[in-house]
Design a protein around this motif. Structure first.
Motif, PDB file in Angstrom:
ATOM      1  N   MET A   2       0.827  -1.212   0.000  1.00  0.00           N
ATOM      2  CA  MET A   2       0.000   0.000   0.000  1.00  0.00           C
ATOM      3  C   MET A   2       0.855   1.254   0.000  1.00  0.00           C
ATOM      4  N   PHE A  28       2.220   1.825  -3.337  1.00  0.00           N
ATOM      5  CA  PHE A  28       1.163   2.330  -4.221  1.00  0.00           C
ATOM      6  C   PHE A  28       0.967   3.834  -4.036  1.00  0.00           C
ATOM      7  N   CYS A  29       1.211   4.316  -2.821  1.00  0.00           N
ATOM      8  CA  CYS A  29       1.056   5.750  -2.545  1.00  0.00           C
ATOM      9  C   CYS A  29       2.356   6.509  -2.743  1.00  0.00           C
ATOM     10  N   GLY A  30       3.377   5.856  -3.245  1.00  0.00           N
ATOM     11  CA  GLY A  30       4.614   6.554  -3.572  1.00  0.00           C
ATOM     12  C   GLY A  30       5.587   6.689  -2.414  1.00  0.00           C
ATOM     13  N   ILE A  31       5.426   5.841  -1.385  1.00  0.00           N
ATOM     14  CA  ILE A  31       6.384   5.862  -0.274  1.00  0.00           C
ATOM     15  C   ILE A  31       7.162   4.540  -0.346  1.00  0.00           C
ATOM     16  N   ARG A  53       3.900   9.065  -8.248  1.00  0.00           N
ATOM     17  CA  ARG A  53       2.811   8.428  -7.513  1.00  0.00           C
ATOM     18  C   ARG A  53       2.611   9.127  -6.167  1.00  0.00           C
ATOM     19  N   PHE A  54       3.751   9.432  -5.530  1.00  0.00           N
ATOM     20  CA  PHE A  54       3.695  10.120  -4.242  1.00  0.00           C
ATOM     21  C   PHE A  54       2.994  11.470  -4.381  1.00  0.00           C
ATOM     22  N   TRP A 104      -0.842  11.152  -5.047  1.00  0.00           N
ATOM     23  CA  TRP A 104      -1.696  10.839  -3.895  1.00  0.00           C
ATOM     24  C   TRP A 104      -1.714  11.965  -2.866  1.00  0.00           C
ATOM     25  N   MET A 105      -0.545  12.595  -2.671  1.00  0.00           N
ATOM     26  CA  MET A 105      -0.528  13.676  -1.683  1.00  0.00           C
ATOM     27  C   MET A 105      -1.402  14.844  -2.159  1.00  0.00           C
ATOM     28  N   PHE A 142      -4.964  13.601  -1.470  1.00  0.00           N
ATOM     29  CA  PHE A 142      -5.302  13.561  -0.045  1.00  0.00           C
ATOM     30  C   PHE A 142      -5.431  14.971   0.532  1.00  0.00           C
ATOM     31  N   ILE A 153      -2.298  13.723   6.603  1.00  0.00           N
ATOM     32  CA  ILE A 153      -2.090  12.834   5.457  1.00  0.00           C
ATOM     33  C   ILE A 153      -0.697  12.227   5.541  1.00  0.00           C
ATOM     34  N   PRO A 154      -0.551  10.988   5.069  1.00  0.00           N
ATOM     35  CA  PRO A 154      -1.597  10.119   4.505  1.00  0.00           C
ATOM     36  C   PRO A 154      -2.284   9.251   5.554  1.00  0.00           C
ATOM     37  N   LEU A 160      -4.966   6.299   4.652  1.00  0.00           N
ATOM     38  CA  LEU A 160      -4.406   4.952   4.668  1.00  0.00           C
ATOM     39  C   LEU A 160      -4.995   4.118   5.809  1.00  0.00           C
ATOM     40  N   ALA A 193      -8.084   2.877   4.407  1.00  0.00           N
ATOM     41  CA  ALA A 193      -7.790   1.869   3.377  1.00  0.00           C
ATOM     42  C   ALA A 193      -7.466   0.517   4.018  1.00  0.00           C
ATOM     43  N   LEU A 219      -7.931   3.479  -4.288  1.00  0.00           N
ATOM     44  CA  LEU A 219      -7.123   3.134  -3.119  1.00  0.00           C
ATOM     45  C   LEU A 219      -7.601   1.814  -2.505  1.00  0.00           C
TER      46      LEU A 219
END
Lengths: 47, 267
Positions: free
Chosen positions: A1, A4-7, B152-153, B156-157, B160, B198-199, B203, B206, B232
């Motif tokens: 996960m 997927f969120c870029g971490i 991707r980071f 999403w940031m 969010f 966030i996140p 998360l 999720a 997500l």
């Protein structure tokens, strides 16, 4: 996960170490510190 | 289609096999959830179709949970689309509803609606009305997986940070039935401040959706900031499927691998 969120997923580690296994715990933490040093500051800390 | 469903409900009410039927009604030009207890009221029955098929949706299962908690000994009917039925199966599994106390009245969604909802199973197992249409594959998740990690980071940031912490995603969700919610725990989510943490906020939700989310899309419809929440939760569901072969809400009797000790089951 996290990935997927870029971490980077290497930033999270779960290991089972018994309370009687102090050397294993130290070794694990030291390894993890090295990994984190290589990765540098978390992208989240820069927000 | 609606006439067949009316007949079915009418039959259930007249022989008193149910105490009431949780469905939708049209009143004063609006569609709203309603518990039908008299056959005469069925004139007002709606399938949630205002301008187009299924454009007005409500989490009827959530209404049913509230009623079932107050009247645990009574049997209620409930109107279900494919997504609602997946929700029912999951709520049975999580002991929130008793399958012996629920009579699902299922109907299939037309193809155009299945497409609009990107539905993975636009029909219940045993529909009263409508024709089963094929599932729709959604590729939004692959698009995000195709980005490089820093993109991707930031994607999403950015998403969010649009959150206004209205809790709409949680409040609309039939799978969010807990009396105490982690998202209200001050150690995780600070109170009274924006932007939301966030996140962590998103998360946490999720992770809690991992073996629950039935991919109905109500959260994303409810979100005033248009955060692609469903993508997500699709990812968490995909991980559950890849690791354990488990998909929430597809099999009526299936147990969640997260509720078992020992090796993963072969399903």
């Amino acid at each position: 996960m996290l990935d997927f969120c870029g971490i980077e997923k290497e930033r999270m580690r779960a290991r089972w170490v018994s309370s009687a296994e102090a050397p294993e715990f130290v070794e694990e933490i030291n390894q993890f510190i090295n990994v984190l040093k290589k990765l540098g500051p978390s992208p989240l800390s820069m927000n | 289609m609606i006439d067949t469903i009316k007949q079915k409900i009418s039959g259930l009410l007249s022989d008193a096999s149910v105490k009431g039927v949780v469905a939708l009604k049209t009143a004063n030009g609006h569609v709203t959830p309603c518990v039908f207890q008299k056959e005469d009221d069925l004139d007002m029955l709606s399938l949630g179709d205002m301008q187009a098929s299924g454009d007005t949706r409500y989490p009827l299962n959530k209404v049913l949970i509230t009623i079932a908690r107050q009247y645990p000994d009574d049997v209620f009917g409930v109107l279900v689309r494919g997504c609602d039925e997946r929700g029912l199966y999951t709520l049975y599994r999580l002991n929130q509803l008793d399958p012996d106390k629920v009579v699902p009245i299922g109907f299939c969604c037309p193809e155009e609606l299945a497409k609009a909802c990107e539905c993975k199973k636009p029909y219940p197992d045993d529909p009263v009305a409508g024709e089963k249409t094929k599932e729709i594959f959604q590729n939004r998740m692959e698009e995000i997986e195709g980005m490089d990690i820093s993109k991707r980071f930031s994607f999403w940031m950015d998403q969010f940070s649009k959150c206004i912490k209205c809790y709409g995603c949680r409040n609309i969700c039939s799978m969010c039935f807990c009396r105490e919610c982690s998202l209200e725990c001050e150690d995780l989510v600070s109170k009274g401040s924006l932007p939301v943490d966030i996140p962590v906020f998103h998360l946490t939700r999720a992770m809690h959706m991992a073996d629950r989310c039935i991919d109905c899309g109500l959260c994303e419809e409810a979100c005033p900031s248009d955060i692609p929440l469903r993508v997500l939760y699709k990812k968490t569901s995909r991980i559950m499927n890849a690791e354990f072969g488990f998909t929430s809400g597809i099999e009526k009797q299936e147990k969640s691998p997260l509720s078992m000790l020992g090796p993963a089951p072969d399903n």
